[in-house]
Design a protein around this motif. Structure first.
Motif, PDB file in Angstrom:
ATOM      1  N   VAL A 571      34.923 -34.380  44.515  1.00  0.00           N
ATOM      2  CA  VAL A 571      33.690 -33.654  44.224  1.00  0.00           C
ATOM      3  C   VAL A 571      34.119 -32.249  43.820  1.00  0.00           C
ATOM      4  O   VAL A 571      34.489 -31.434  44.664  1.00  0.00           O
ATOM      5  CB  VAL A 571      32.754 -33.610  45.447  1.00  0.00           C
ATOM      6  N   THR A 590      37.651 -41.052  40.900  1.00  0.00           N
ATOM      7  CA  THR A 590      36.327 -40.699  40.390  1.00  0.00           C
ATOM      8  C   THR A 590      36.120 -39.204  40.597  1.00  0.00           C
ATOM      9  O   THR A 590      36.490 -38.663  41.638  1.00  0.00           O
ATOM     10  CB  THR A 590      35.221 -41.465  41.138  1.00  0.00           C
ATOM     11  N   LYS A 592      33.127 -36.176  40.377  1.00  0.00           N
ATOM     12  CA  LYS A 592      31.734 -35.808  40.178  1.00  0.00           C
ATOM     13  C   LYS A 592      31.561 -34.318  40.431  1.00  0.00           C
ATOM     14  O   LYS A 592      32.373 -33.679  41.105  1.00  0.00           O
ATOM     15  CB  LYS A 592      30.806 -36.619  41.091  1.00  0.00           C
ATOM     16  N   SER A 593      30.508 -33.757  39.852  1.00  0.00           N
ATOM     17  CA  SER A 593      30.180 -32.344  40.010  1.00  0.00           C
ATOM     18  C   SER A 593      28.729 -32.239  40.435  1.00  0.00           C
ATOM     19  O   SER A 593      27.875 -32.959  39.909  1.00  0.00           O
ATOM     20  CB  SER A 593      30.392 -31.599  38.688  1.00  0.00           C
ATOM     21  N   THR A 663      22.557 -38.147  44.077  1.00  0.00           N
ATOM     22  CA  THR A 663      22.313 -38.645  42.716  1.00  0.00           C
ATOM     23  C   THR A 663      21.491 -37.666  41.891  1.00  0.00           C
ATOM     24  O   THR A 663      21.599 -37.644  40.665  1.00  0.00           O
ATOM     25  CB  THR A 663      21.554 -39.988  42.747  1.00  0.00           C
ATOM     26  N   SER A 666      23.916 -34.625  40.501  1.00  0.00           N
ATOM     27  CA  SER A 666      25.317 -34.971  40.266  1.00  0.00           C
ATOM     28  C   SER A 666      25.597 -35.356  38.818  1.00  0.00           C
ATOM     29  O   SER A 666      24.756 -35.948  38.138  1.00  0.00           O
ATOM     30  CB  SER A 666      25.726 -36.130  41.186  1.00  0.00           C
ATOM     31  N   TRP A 667      26.821 -35.013  38.405  1.00  0.00           N
ATOM     32  CA  TRP A 667      27.333 -35.353  37.085  1.00  0.00           C
ATOM     33  C   TRP A 667      28.669 -36.063  37.262  1.00  0.00           C
ATOM     34  O   TRP A 667      29.477 -35.678  38.102  1.00  0.00           O
ATOM     35  CB  TRP A 667      27.569 -34.095  36.256  1.00  0.00           C
ATOM     36  N   LEU A 668      28.912 -37.106  36.442  1.00  0.00           N
ATOM     37  CA  LEU A 668      30.190 -37.819  36.481  1.00  0.00           C
ATOM     38  C   LEU A 668      31.033 -37.451  35.272  1.00  0.00           C
ATOM     39  O   LEU A 668      30.535 -37.368  34.145  1.00  0.00           O
ATOM     40  CB  LEU A 668      29.962 -39.334  36.506  1.00  0.00           C
ATOM     41  N   TYR A 676      30.595 -34.643  30.748  1.00  0.00           N
ATOM     42  CA  TYR A 676      29.929 -35.007  31.998  1.00  0.00           C
ATOM     43  C   TYR A 676      28.568 -35.600  31.688  1.00  0.00           C
ATOM     44  O   TYR A 676      27.868 -35.127  30.793  1.00  0.00           O
ATOM     45  CB  TYR A 676      29.738 -33.779  32.885  1.00  0.00           C
ATOM     46  N   ARG A 678      24.891 -37.005  33.591  1.00  0.00           N
ATOM     47  CA  ARG A 678      24.132 -37.047  34.845  1.00  0.00           C
ATOM     48  C   ARG A 678      24.205 -38.437  35.468  1.00  0.00           C
ATOM     49  O   ARG A 678      24.151 -39.447  34.769  1.00  0.00           O
ATOM     50  CB  ARG A 678      22.670 -36.689  34.599  1.00  0.00           C
ATOM     51  N   VAL A 679      24.327 -38.439  36.791  1.00  0.00           N
ATOM     52  CA  VAL A 679      24.303 -39.703  37.521  1.00  0.00           C
ATOM     53  C   VAL A 679      22.902 -40.295  37.409  1.00  0.00           C
ATOM     54  O   VAL A 679      21.899 -39.590  37.570  1.00  0.00           O
ATOM     55  CB  VAL A 679      24.677 -39.486  39.001  1.00  0.00           C
TER      56      VAL A 679
END
Length: 720
Positions: A571, A590, A592-593, A663, A666-668, A676, A678-679
């Motif tokens: 993260v 993985t 995420k941000s 969720t 969050s960005w993946l 990136y 968005r989740v």
């Protein structure tokens, strides 16, 4: 099927570009995520405007520090390659193209917000006129409050070109004398003492309040300043200068050297020039020549320059257009001991989760130490303390009470150098022993140490934090404060302070790890242990939450873990040079941000230790350090293990797990493109900030937990 790039990466991991993302481009991607929140319809309007202003301020700092560094390298013919194999010139070229994209996106966000805010009675005016009553009010305001402090200056051989300060805004006017047709160029610089926006009060308008940028007011009413002239052209500009500070390592007087360096920064090389799209061509040519732009980046916009200044509009008193105010909880654990911080800490370790739990408990810890006759010594690190610091006040009070007080003040805290010099002077006058630490390393560790006489001996109470002792940022940054009276932590804290104040390098520590001595090595040992677990067929997992990951050695170690079968979840709010999910390189990683109401700032490391995460067997650390070269190599940092069961569970099963489950904010990261996304909610949306605002912590609640039901978080199948 794998893309061509993925196939190339699967066979050529020696290529820097295939292994790593560029640091600067990753940062710009982070700021794009911040900017995206300005267009998030789920947020109140003034909060969206706040995100826009933050994105603008971020861009300013990027230019003044990161771009300035690259420009300096180009100027000095430095050919050092970035982590992804790019020269400084190549990086500047890519940055320039990306900045233009982000500038366009910023202006589009503002144009989207203008009518929405106007619908709520908040008008941000550009070149368009206000209503008749407002125009009359603005004209009188201009004559009464602005004209007296302006100094128009002719630009010709008889007048030296005026100095334009860093972040300075001005206007150039191409004038023609009515009497004889002679031409003249005039510059008007906007003094920093003037407000960035002039607010027309509601009673002077037909609809709500009006904000007009001061520079626009100067252009609008320029004829009042230049009677007898016709204005043939005009334009507003803004200058950003190199703001990094370099200090001679052999400086005899560090304080004097920093004061001189701060003065030099104000006159640094121009790095960026912002111009109106309609800037008068003749005036623009003159401005470019006089500023000596060289490698400076020049940008033109049809919208507003200096978008960071919109923070002034965010201050409008319209609570219905902002987030519902949040009041942090004060830890019940401390209140159960009648507010006695020392009694609560003595009972067992505590973790405080800011800003959901009040930073006031940290201040109270120091206030009580200052007033307690049993306390004999206080030692404190200060990186950023703000301009109104209750921590500083507590240290001064303790010194005036004849206690031994030591403050490690970091002069190299970027953009806080002047404030820290001021605090250092006040502390010294009160009798505090002020230490400036190492010349070539920053002291970035967040640590307090209080020694108290108890039961015929001494007991040491420690506070270790992931964030600064700053009264403002603690309300919006998510950070962790760890309190302990464990004697082993006390001995380690004493060793670390002796290292900083006396350069006495500790021969070993019992609990904590310290950079640049052994923090990296401690983390490597745990990563290697997870690799060994994976190869032995045992569960192997690593969860990490940091602000940035740029250090090549750490990235390579995580790649090794992925290839061994260790599941790695990162993260990372900001910069990430690691490429996740690349076949054969980082299949099991993985990234995420999280970007939301609060700024994620805490640093946490969790290792499965032979069991699935989350679990009781896990090894948990909090840290002041990010996974960056500067933190691991050139800063004094701490890595603090959490062994108390309640504290361990709070950080692992509440803080970390909630970040993984989020969720809504969050960005993946796509390991191939660096973009990136968005989740997407899978029907069970979860917002970690809202969870922490509505659910109590574990270690700070004490007996109150018996009457509270905290929803237990569980990891979804397949992870995030």
């Amino acid at each position: 099927m794998m893309s061509t790039l993925q196939q190339d990466q699967a066979t050529d991991f020696a290529s820097p570009e295939a292994r790593y993302f560029n640091r600067e481009m990753s940062w710009l991607s982070f700021n794009e995520r911040v900017l995206a929140e300005a267009r998030n319809p789920a947020y109140p309007l003034l909060e969206r405007l706040r995100f826009l202003s933050i994105a603008g301020s971020n861009m300013d700092e990027f230019a003044m520090i990161r771009m300035a560094g690259l420009v300096g390298q180009v100027r000095s013919r430095v050919t050092t390659l970035s982590i992804d194999g790019k020269t400084p010139s190549q990086q500047l070229s890519a940055i320039a193209a990306r900045l233009r994209q982000l500038e366009t996106m910023q202006q589009a966000a503002l144009e989207e917000l203008r009518p929405l805010l106007a619908g709520q009675g908040i008008h941000i005016k550009g070149g368009d006129l206000a209503d008749e009553r407002a125009e009359a009010w603005l004209k009188q305001y201009f004559l009464d409050h602005i004209v007296p402090v302006l100094t128009p200056q002719a630009i010709d051989p008889a007048h030296p070109f005026p100095f334009v300060a860093n972040q300075g805004i001005g206007a150039l006017f191409n004038l023609e004398r009515k009497e004889d047709g002679s031409r003249l160029v005039e510059m008007v610089l906007i003094p920093g003492a003037l407000p960035r926006f002039i607010r027309v009060p509601q009673e002077m308008t037909d609809d709500g309040v009006i904000y007009v940028a001061t520079e626009r007011l100067v252009v609008r009413f320029a004829p009042l300043m230049f009677p007898g002239f016709t204005i043939r052209g005009d334009g507003v500009f803004r200058v950003l200068r190199d703001s990094d500070i370099e200090v001679e390592e052999e400086a005899e007087d560090l304080v004097r050297e920093f004061r001189s360096a701060i003065q030099r920064r104000r006159r640094g090389q121009v790095i960026m020039l912002e111009l109106d799209e309609s800037f008068d061509p003749e005036a623009e040519e003159l401005l470019r020549e006089k500023l000596g732009l060289g490698e400076a980046f020049v940008t033109k916009t049809l919208g507003m320059i200096g978008i960071g200044g919109l923070a002034a509009v965010v201050g409008e008193d319209r609570p219905e257009l902002k987030f519902v105010p949040y009041t942090p909880r004060y830890p019940e654990r401390v209140m159960e001991h009648d507010g006695d911080c020392f009694a609560a800490i003595r009972e067992k370790d505590i973790v405080i989760h800011h800003p959901y739990e009040s930073f006031e408990v940290v201040v109270d810890f120091l206030r009580q130490a200052a007033a307690d006759p049993a306390v004999v010594s206080i030692k404190q690190t200060l990186y950023r303390a703000g301009n109104q610091s209750p921590v500083i006040a507590a240290l001064i009070e303790a010194a005036e009470a004849a206690k031994s007080v030591t403050a490690v003040v970091e002069l190299k805290a970027r953009f806080d150098e002047e404030q820290n010099l001021k605090w250092a002077g006040e502390l010294e006058r009160a009798g505090v022993q002020v230490i400036y630490g190492f010349i070539d390393w920053k002291t970035h560790a967040k640590m307090s140490m209080v020694v108290r006489a108890e039961e015929g001996g001494y007991r040491t109470y420690c506070h270790f934090g992931t964030g600064n002792y700053h009264p403002i940022t603690t309300r919006i940054y998510t950070d962790l404060s760890f309190f302990t009276a464990d004697p082993a932590f006390g001995r380690d804290a004493a060793r670390l302070f002796n290292f900083i104040t006396g350069y006495v390098e500790p021969q070993g520590t019992e609990r904590i790890a310290i950079s640049p001595l052994n923090l990296r090595e401690r983390l490597y040992e745990h990563i290697d242990a997870e690799i060994a677990n994976a190869r032995a067929g045992d569960p192997a997992e690593i969860w990490v939450k940091v602000n940035s990951l740029t250090e090549k050695g750490m990235i390579d170690r995580l790649y090794d873990a992925s290839q061994a079968g260790v599941r790695v979840v990162l993260v990372i709010r900001g910069i990430c040079c690691l490429r996740p999910g690349v076949p054969g390189l980082s299949d099991n990683i993985t990234v995420k941000s999280i970007i939301g109401r609060f700024l994620e700032h805490s640093r946490i490391w969790a290792f499965g230790n032979g069991a699935p995460l989350p679990g009781d067997q896990a090894i948990i650390y909090i840290s002041s350090a990010d996974a960056m070269s500067r933190n691991l190599n050139r800063r004094v940092e701490t890595l603090v293990p959490l062994t108390n069961a309640t504290v361990h569970d709070q950080v692992l099963e509440q803080v970390l797990l909630a970040n993984l489950l989020d969720t809504e904010q969050s960005w993946l990261l796509d390991g191939e493109t660096g973009e990136y996304e968005r989740v997407e909610d899978d029907g069970e949306p979860f917002n970690c900030h809202e969870y922490f605002m509505t659910n109590p912590s574990l270690s700070g609640r004490g007996g109150a937990l018996k009457d509270s039901r905290v929803p237990r978080l569980t990891l979804r199948k397949g992870g995030m």
